[in-house]
Design a protein around this motif. Structure first.
Motif, PDB file in Angstrom:
ATOM      1  N   MET B 322     -14.559 -28.239  19.680  1.00  0.00           N
ATOM      2  CA  MET B 322     -14.608 -28.381  18.221  1.00  0.00           C
ATOM      3  C   MET B 322     -13.302 -27.890  17.600  1.00  0.00           C
ATOM      4  O   MET B 322     -12.778 -28.490  16.663  1.00  0.00           O
ATOM      5  CB  MET B 322     -15.785 -27.607  17.635  1.00  0.00           C
ATOM      6  N   ALA B 323     -12.760 -26.792  18.144  1.00  0.00           N
ATOM      7  CA  ALA B 323     -11.504 -26.251  17.608  1.00  0.00           C
ATOM      8  C   ALA B 323     -10.368 -27.258  17.788  1.00  0.00           C
ATOM      9  O   ALA B 323      -9.573 -27.485  16.868  1.00  0.00           O
ATOM     10  CB  ALA B 323     -11.160 -24.938  18.297  1.00  0.00           C
ATOM     11  N   SER B 324     -10.313 -27.868  18.970  1.00  0.00           N
ATOM     12  CA  SER B 324      -9.257 -28.870  19.208  1.00  0.00           C
ATOM     13  C   SER B 324      -9.382 -30.010  18.224  1.00  0.00           C
ATOM     14  O   SER B 324      -8.396 -30.458  17.653  1.00  0.00           O
ATOM     15  CB  SER B 324      -9.342 -29.431  20.628  1.00  0.00           C
ATOM     16  N   GLY B 325     -10.618 -30.479  18.015  1.00  0.00           N
ATOM     17  CA  GLY B 325     -10.838 -31.587  17.088  1.00  0.00           C
ATOM     18  C   GLY B 325     -10.438 -31.206  15.675  1.00  0.00           C
ATOM     19  O   GLY B 325      -9.721 -31.945  14.994  1.00  0.00           O
ATOM     20  N   PHE B 326     -10.868 -30.040  15.252  1.00  0.00           N
ATOM     21  CA  PHE B 326     -10.591 -29.570  13.899  1.00  0.00           C
ATOM     22  C   PHE B 326      -9.083 -29.476  13.657  1.00  0.00           C
ATOM     23  O   PHE B 326      -8.550 -30.017  12.685  1.00  0.00           O
ATOM     24  CB  PHE B 326     -11.237 -28.188  13.715  1.00  0.00           C
ATOM     25  N   LEU B 327      -8.403 -28.818  14.587  1.00  0.00           N
ATOM     26  CA  LEU B 327      -6.966 -28.596  14.389  1.00  0.00           C
ATOM     27  C   LEU B 327      -6.167 -29.885  14.571  1.00  0.00           C
ATOM     28  O   LEU B 327      -5.132 -30.073  13.925  1.00  0.00           O
ATOM     29  CB  LEU B 327      -6.466 -27.488  15.324  1.00  0.00           C
ATOM     30  N   ASP B 328      -6.658 -30.788  15.424  1.00  0.00           N
ATOM     31  CA  ASP B 328      -5.996 -32.102  15.541  1.00  0.00           C
ATOM     32  C   ASP B 328      -6.092 -32.847  14.218  1.00  0.00           C
ATOM     33  O   ASP B 328      -5.164 -33.529  13.801  1.00  0.00           O
ATOM     34  CB  ASP B 328      -6.637 -32.958  16.640  1.00  0.00           C
ATOM     35  N   GLY B 329      -7.271 -32.721  13.574  1.00  0.00           N
ATOM     36  CA  GLY B 329      -7.460 -33.347  12.271  1.00  0.00           C
ATOM     37  C   GLY B 329      -6.409 -32.851  11.279  1.00  0.00           C
ATOM     38  O   GLY B 329      -5.795 -33.632  10.559  1.00  0.00           O
ATOM     39  N   TRP B 330      -6.179 -31.550  11.273  1.00  0.00           N
ATOM     40  CA  TRP B 330      -5.153 -30.966  10.395  1.00  0.00           C
ATOM     41  C   TRP B 330      -3.771 -31.461  10.772  1.00  0.00           C
ATOM     42  O   TRP B 330      -2.983 -31.865   9.924  1.00  0.00           O
ATOM     43  CB  TRP B 330      -5.151 -29.435  10.525  1.00  0.00           C
ATOM     44  N   ALA B 331      -3.488 -31.381  12.085  1.00  0.00           N
ATOM     45  CA  ALA B 331      -2.154 -31.736  12.566  1.00  0.00           C
ATOM     46  C   ALA B 331      -1.817 -33.184  12.216  1.00  0.00           C
ATOM     47  O   ALA B 331      -0.671 -33.493  11.886  1.00  0.00           O
ATOM     48  CB  ALA B 331      -2.061 -31.501  14.065  1.00  0.00           C
ATOM     49  N   ASN B 332      -2.817 -34.060  12.265  1.00  0.00           N
ATOM     50  CA  ASN B 332      -2.583 -35.464  11.911  1.00  0.00           C
ATOM     51  C   ASN B 332      -2.174 -35.613  10.455  1.00  0.00           C
ATOM     52  O   ASN B 332      -1.239 -36.342  10.142  1.00  0.00           O
ATOM     53  CB  ASN B 332      -3.844 -36.301  12.140  1.00  0.00           C
ATOM     54  N   VAL B 333      -2.886 -34.914   9.577  1.00  0.00           N
ATOM     55  CA  VAL B 333      -2.561 -34.999   8.157  1.00  0.00           C
ATOM     56  C   VAL B 333      -1.167 -34.422   7.906  1.00  0.00           C
ATOM     57  O   VAL B 333      -0.373 -34.974   7.143  1.00  0.00           O
ATOM     58  CB  VAL B 333      -3.612 -34.246   7.298  1.00  0.00           C
ATOM     59  N   LEU B 334      -0.872 -33.312   8.571  1.00  0.00           N
ATOM     60  CA  LEU B 334       0.399 -32.616   8.317  1.00  0.00           C
ATOM     61  C   LEU B 334       1.538 -33.147   9.184  1.00  0.00           C
ATOM     62  O   LEU B 334       2.676 -32.703   9.050  1.00  0.00           O
ATOM     63  CB  LEU B 334       0.231 -31.114   8.549  1.00  0.00           C
ATOM     64  N   ASP B 335       1.216 -34.062  10.094  1.00  0.00           N
ATOM     65  CA  ASP B 335       2.196 -34.648  10.992  1.00  0.00           C
ATOM     66  C   ASP B 335       2.931 -33.561  11.788  1.00  0.00           C
ATOM     67  O   ASP B 335       4.160 -33.456  11.772  1.00  0.00           O
ATOM     68  CB  ASP B 335       3.205 -35.484  10.169  1.00  0.00           C
ATOM     69  N   THR B 336       2.151 -32.745  12.470  1.00  0.00           N
ATOM     70  CA  THR B 336       2.727 -31.639  13.245  1.00  0.00           C
ATOM     71  C   THR B 336       1.823 -31.373  14.448  1.00  0.00           C
ATOM     72  O   THR B 336       0.885 -32.121  14.689  1.00  0.00           O
ATOM     73  CB  THR B 336       2.847 -30.378  12.358  1.00  0.00           C
ATOM     74  N   THR B 337       2.109 -30.320  15.204  1.00  0.00           N
ATOM     75  CA  THR B 337       1.179 -29.927  16.262  1.00  0.00           C
ATOM     76  C   THR B 337       0.739 -28.491  16.026  1.00  0.00           C
ATOM     77  O   THR B 337       1.501 -27.671  15.539  1.00  0.00           O
ATOM     78  CB  THR B 337       1.820 -29.993  17.672  1.00  0.00           C
ATOM     79  N   ILE B 338      -0.523 -28.218  16.322  1.00  0.00           N
ATOM     80  CA  ILE B 338      -1.070 -26.867  16.172  1.00  0.00           C
ATOM     81  C   ILE B 338      -1.773 -26.507  17.480  1.00  0.00           C
ATOM     82  O   ILE B 338      -2.656 -27.235  17.929  1.00  0.00           O
ATOM     83  CB  ILE B 338      -2.077 -26.805  15.000  1.00  0.00           C
ATOM     84  N   ASP B 339      -1.349 -25.404  18.109  1.00  0.00           N
ATOM     85  CA  ASP B 339      -1.983 -24.953  19.359  1.00  0.00           C
ATOM     86  C   ASP B 339      -2.997 -23.864  19.060  1.00  0.00           C
ATOM     87  O   ASP B 339      -2.853 -23.133  18.092  1.00  0.00           O
ATOM     88  CB  ASP B 339      -0.930 -24.358  20.298  1.00  0.00           C
ATOM     89  N   HIS B 340      -4.030 -23.781  19.921  1.00  0.00           N
ATOM     90  CA  HIS B 340      -4.966 -22.671  19.715  1.00  0.00           C
ATOM     91  C   HIS B 340      -5.199 -21.881  20.989  1.00  0.00           C
ATOM     92  O   HIS B 340      -4.971 -22.367  22.094  1.00  0.00           O
ATOM     93  CB  HIS B 340      -6.285 -23.158  19.108  1.00  0.00           C
ATOM     94  N   SER B 341      -5.643 -20.634  20.812  1.00  0.00           N
ATOM     95  CA  SER B 341      -5.875 -19.718  21.934  1.00  0.00           C
ATOM     96  C   SER B 341      -7.121 -20.123  22.704  1.00  0.00           C
ATOM     97  O   SER B 341      -7.841 -21.036  22.318  1.00  0.00           O
ATOM     98  CB  SER B 341      -6.074 -18.306  21.387  1.00  0.00           C
ATOM     99  N   THR B 342      -7.414 -19.388  23.772  1.00  0.00           N
ATOM    100  CA  THR B 342      -8.694 -19.578  24.458  1.00  0.00           C
ATOM    101  C   THR B 342      -9.792 -18.969  23.578  1.00  0.00           C
ATOM    102  O   THR B 342      -9.530 -18.081  22.777  1.00  0.00           O
ATOM    103  CB  THR B 342      -8.682 -18.861  25.826  1.00  0.00           C
ATOM    104  N   PRO B 343     -11.036 -19.443  23.720  1.00  0.00           N
ATOM    105  CA  PRO B 343     -12.109 -18.966  22.836  1.00  0.00           C
ATOM    106  C   PRO B 343     -12.536 -17.530  23.123  1.00  0.00           C
ATOM    107  O   PRO B 343     -12.537 -17.092  24.265  1.00  0.00           O
ATOM    108  CB  PRO B 343     -13.257 -19.925  23.138  1.00  0.00           C
ATOM    109  N   GLU B 344     -12.872 -16.803  22.075  1.00  0.00           N
ATOM    110  CA  GLU B 344     -13.455 -15.456  22.206  1.00  0.00           C
ATOM    111  C   GLU B 344     -14.902 -15.549  21.722  1.00  0.00           C
ATOM    112  O   GLU B 344     -15.164 -15.983  20.600  1.00  0.00           O
ATOM    113  CB  GLU B 344     -12.705 -14.461  21.324  1.00  0.00           C
TER     114      GLU B 344
END
Lengths: 171, 422
Positions: B322-344
Motif C-alpha cells: 500500500m505504501a508503494s502504491g500511495f507514494l507512486d501515486g504522489w511521485a507520478n503527480v510530482l514527476d519524481t521518485t520517492i523511496d520508502h523504508s522497510t515497514p515497522e
C-alpha cells in the motif's frame, strides 16, 4: 485541550495534551493518553500536596524561539514552568520531587538518529539535576506506549500500557 | 494569490481562537461544560462539501454575511437533532418560570420559539468565531443579522452564495468540534471568503515566497492518486472490496495529530519516505479490521494469540505494498521518485504510534499538512486510516516545482462510493 466551565462534583480527570502542563493543588487526577516518545514529567511537593504534570514533546526549549509561549512543549522549559507555578501556589521548592514516564522509541527509522524518546529522557534528567529536584521514580524507554495518571495529592503516578490489567504499574 | 505556512498558521490560530470563544459562550449560555475538540483547516473541493451534505440527515444552519477585515459568509451547521437538543437545554435553562414548554420529548420540530432560540445559539457561535479571528488579525469584522437555514442538501445553505466554491474549486474550510460533557454538540463551520478579500489577507500574512494558490490543485491531485492506489492495492491483496471513504487535506498543528487518532489499541504499519518530499506514512487499523485482513491473507487456520509472526508479516506485507502504491501515486503527480523504508509494525495505543513522528518533525516545524484518508470495505470490517505527513519545506519545494499545466492534463478519475458499513 481546554475545558470551559465546570460541572460540580464531576470526577473526570483533567486531560493534559501534548505540549500542555497543568498544576493542581487538590485531589484532581491529571491524565495524559498514549505517550509514545513523548515524556510525562510529574512534580509534586508531598507536604503541601501541590503538584503538576507536563506532557513534553521535545528536549530543548532554550534554543527554540517559541518556548516562552509554549513552555510545556520542551522538557527543560516545562520543568521550570511547573516549578514556578507550583511555588506560586504555595509549594516549597526544596521539597519538590519528580517522577517521569514515557520516552519510548517506537520505530527504528534512519531519520530518528539515536532515538527521539531517549533525547527527551536525557533532557529531563539533566534539567532536574540542574535544579536539584530528586527523581524519585521512572518508567521510561522501551518500545511501547503508555498512558499516565498523576494525583498530586498522593504523588502517585499510575502508568498503563496497552496490555490491559497486566500493564498497570504504580510509581 | 499566494500562500505560505505562516499565513496558514495564522488561519489555524484564528480557527482555534474562534472555537475557544465560541465554546466559552456556549458554556455561558447553556450552563454546561464544553471543550474544544480537534481544530483543522481543510482544503476541500466544492463537490466534496456538497457530498458531505448529502448524507440524508436533516441539517440546520445559521449564516451571517461578513464585511470589513474579512468579506464573505460564515455558516455554522448542526445536525437537526443536535440543534434541537441544544435548544431544549437552552429552554430548560431558562427555568421553570419561563413561558415555554421545556419537556425534552415534546419538541419535535422547529416552531417560531425554537427557531429563534436555535438562531440565537448559531449566531452566538458565529460571533465567537468571528471575534476570535478579529483578535488574531487585529482588525474589525462586521457581522450581518443571522439567517436561519434548514435542509437536507447543500443547496439551501450555499446555493445562493456567490463566494461558495464551484464543484472543482478548492475552498479553505475551518473545521472545529465543540463537545459538551453529556451531550454531543458536533457541528461544522464553513467560511466562504470573497476571493479578493482572501487574497488581500494572504498578502498581509505571508512572510516567505510561498506557493501559488492554484498549485494547491497539485496537493489535491496527490491526495486523490495516493488514496486510489491504497484502495486498489488493498482490494487486490485481500480480496476484500474496498473504496476510498474520506480523503482530506488538513493543515493542523503537530500537537493536534495524535489527538485525532482513536484512543484505543490499534494495529499499524509505519514508514519513513525519502525524496521530494520526504516524510512519514502510517496505516492504522482497528483490531477487528486487522484480524479480518490476516484471515483474508493467510489461507490456513493459524493458532496465534493476538498478532503472531504470521499475522504480523501479513499486515507488514500489505502495508508495504500500500505504501508503494500511495507514494507512486504522489511521485507520478510530482514527476519524481520517492523511496520508502522497510515497514515497522505496531500494536499499541494509537497516539503512541503517531507521537514519535510529530516529535521528529517538530524539531523544524510547528504545523503539518496531513493527507488523511479512510479506506473502507463494503459489508466487512476493513477500516484503514492513512496518515501521510510530509516534511513541510520539502512539500513547498515539490509543489513549486510542479507544472500546473501537467496537473490539468491528468484527468480526475476518483469516484466516491457510498459505503454501507452498518
Amino acid at each position: 485541550m481546554k475545558t470551559y466551565g465546570t460541572e460540580p462534583g464531576a470526577p473526570t480527570p483533567v486531560q493534559v495534551g501534548i505540549s500542555e502542563l497543568v498544576v493542581s493543588d487538590g485531589d484532581d487526577t491529571l491524565k495524559s493518553y498514549g505517550l509514545g516518545s513523548c515524556l510525562a514529567i510529574a512534580l509534586y511537593d508531598p507536604n503541601t500536596n501541590i503538584g503538576g504534570l507536563a506532557h513534553v514533546m521535545l528536549p530543548d526549549g532554550d534554543t527554540a524561539d517559541n518556548s516562552e509561549r509554549k513552555p510545556g512543549k520542551y522538557a527543560d522549559t516545562a520543568i521550570r514552568a511547573l516549578l514556578r507555578r507550583m511555588v506560586e501556589q504555595g509549594a516549597n521548592y526544596t521539597a519538590v520531587e519528580a517522577k517521569i514516564a514515557g520516552g519510548s522509541d517506537m520505530f527504528e527509522f534512519e531519520s530518528f538518529g539515536d532515538g527521539v524518546g531517549q533525547r527527551n529522557i536525557a533532557a529531563a534528567k539533566t534539567e532536574l539535576e540542574k535544579l536539584g529536584v530528586p527523581l524519585e521514580a521512572e518508567d521510561v524507554g522501551g518500545e511501547y506506549g503508555r498512558t499516565v495518571e498523576f494525583t498530586p495529592g498522593t504523588g502517585t503516578l499510575v502508568v498503563k500500557t496497552s496490555d490491559g490489567d497486566n500493564g498497570v504499574m504504580e510509581l | 494569490m499566494k500562500l505560505d505556512v505562516n499565513a496558514l498558521g495564522t488561519f489555524y490560530r484564528m480557527a482555534r481562537e474562534g472555537a475557544g470563544l465560541a465554546a466559552g459562550r456556549l458554556t455561558h449560555m447553556l450552563g454546561v461544560e464544553t471543550k474544544v475538540g480537534v481544530t483543522k483547516l481543510n482544503f476541500m473541493r466544492g463537490q466534496e462539501i456538497r457530498r458531505d451534505f448529502e448524507d440524508s440527515t436533516e441539517k440546520v444552519g445559521v449564516r451571517v454575511k461578513l464585511t470589513g477585515g474579512i468579506e464573505g459568509y460564515s455558516v455554522v451547521v448542526f445536525e437537526r437533532e443536535n440543534a434541537l437538543r441544544i435548544v431544549e437545554t437552552l429552554l430548560a435553562e431558562a427555568g421553570p418560570d419561563a413561558d415555554v414548554n421545556a419537556d425534552v420529548d415534546e419538541i419535535d420540530g422547529f416552531d417560531e420559539m425554537t427557531e429563534s432560540a436555535a438562531t440565537e445559539v448559531g449566531h452566538i457561535m458565529n460571533s465567537g468565531f468571528i471575534d476570535g479571528w478579529a483578535d488574531v488579525l487585529e482588525t474589525v469584522i462586521d457581522v450581518s443579522t443571522p439567517e436561519f437555514v434548514e435542509g437536507q442538501t447543500a443547496e439551501p445553505f450555499f446555493g445562493d452564495i456567490d463566494e461558495a466554491p464551484a464543484d472543482d474549486d478548492l475552498a479553505l474550510l475551518f473545521q472545529s468540534q465543540i463537545e459538551t460533557v453529556g451531550t454531543e454538540v458536533g457541528f461544522s463551520h464553513y467560511l466562504f471568503p470573497k476571493r479578493e478579500s482572501m487574497s488581500k489577507l494572504l498578502e498581509q500574512l505571508r512572510t516567505s515566497e510561498g506557493i501559488e494558490y492554484d498549485k494547491l490543485d497539485g496537493f489535491d491531485r496527490m491526495a486523490e492518486r495516493g488514496a486510489e492506489e491504497v484502495a486498489k492495492t488493498a482490494t487486490t491483496l485481500t480480496g476484500i472490496d474496498t473504496s476510498v471513504d474520506i480523503r482530506r487535506l488538513n493543515f493542523v498543528s503537530l500537537e493536534a495529530i495524535p489527538e485525532q487518532v482513536a484512543n484505543e489499541k490499534l494495529v499499524g504499519v509505519a514508514f519513513e519516505f525519502d525524496g521530494m518530499p520526504s516524510g512519514y506514512l502510517l496505516f492504522l487499523f482497528d483490531e477487528e479490521s486487522a484480524h479480518e485482513i490476516v484471515d483474508a491473507m493467510v489461507p490456513m487456520e493459524v493458532d496465534e494469540d493476538g498478532f503472531g509472526e504470521m499475522g504480523t508479516s501479513a499486515i507488514k506485507e500489505l502495508g508495504n505494498i500500500m505504501a508503494s502504491g500511495f507514494l507512486d501515486g504522489w511521485a507520478n503527480v510530482l514527476d519524481t521518485t520517492i523511496d520508502h523504508s522497510t515497514p515497522e509494525f505496531i500494536h499499541d495505543i494509537g497516539a503512541a504510534a503517531v507521537d514519535p513522528v510529530i516529535i521528529q518533525l517538530g524539531e523544524n516545524q510547528d504545523f503539518a499538512f496531513v493527507f488523511d484518508t479512510v479506506v473502507m470495505a463494503d459489508g466487512r470490517e476493513f477500516d484503514c486510516e492513512v496518515y501521510a505527513i510530509p516534511d513541510e519545506s520539502d512539500l513547498e519545494r515539490a509543489l513549486n516545482n510542479l507544472d500546473v499545466d501537467r496537473i490539468e492534463e491528468t484527468p480526475t478519475t476518483a469516484e466516491f462510493q457510498e459505503v454501507d458499513n452498518t
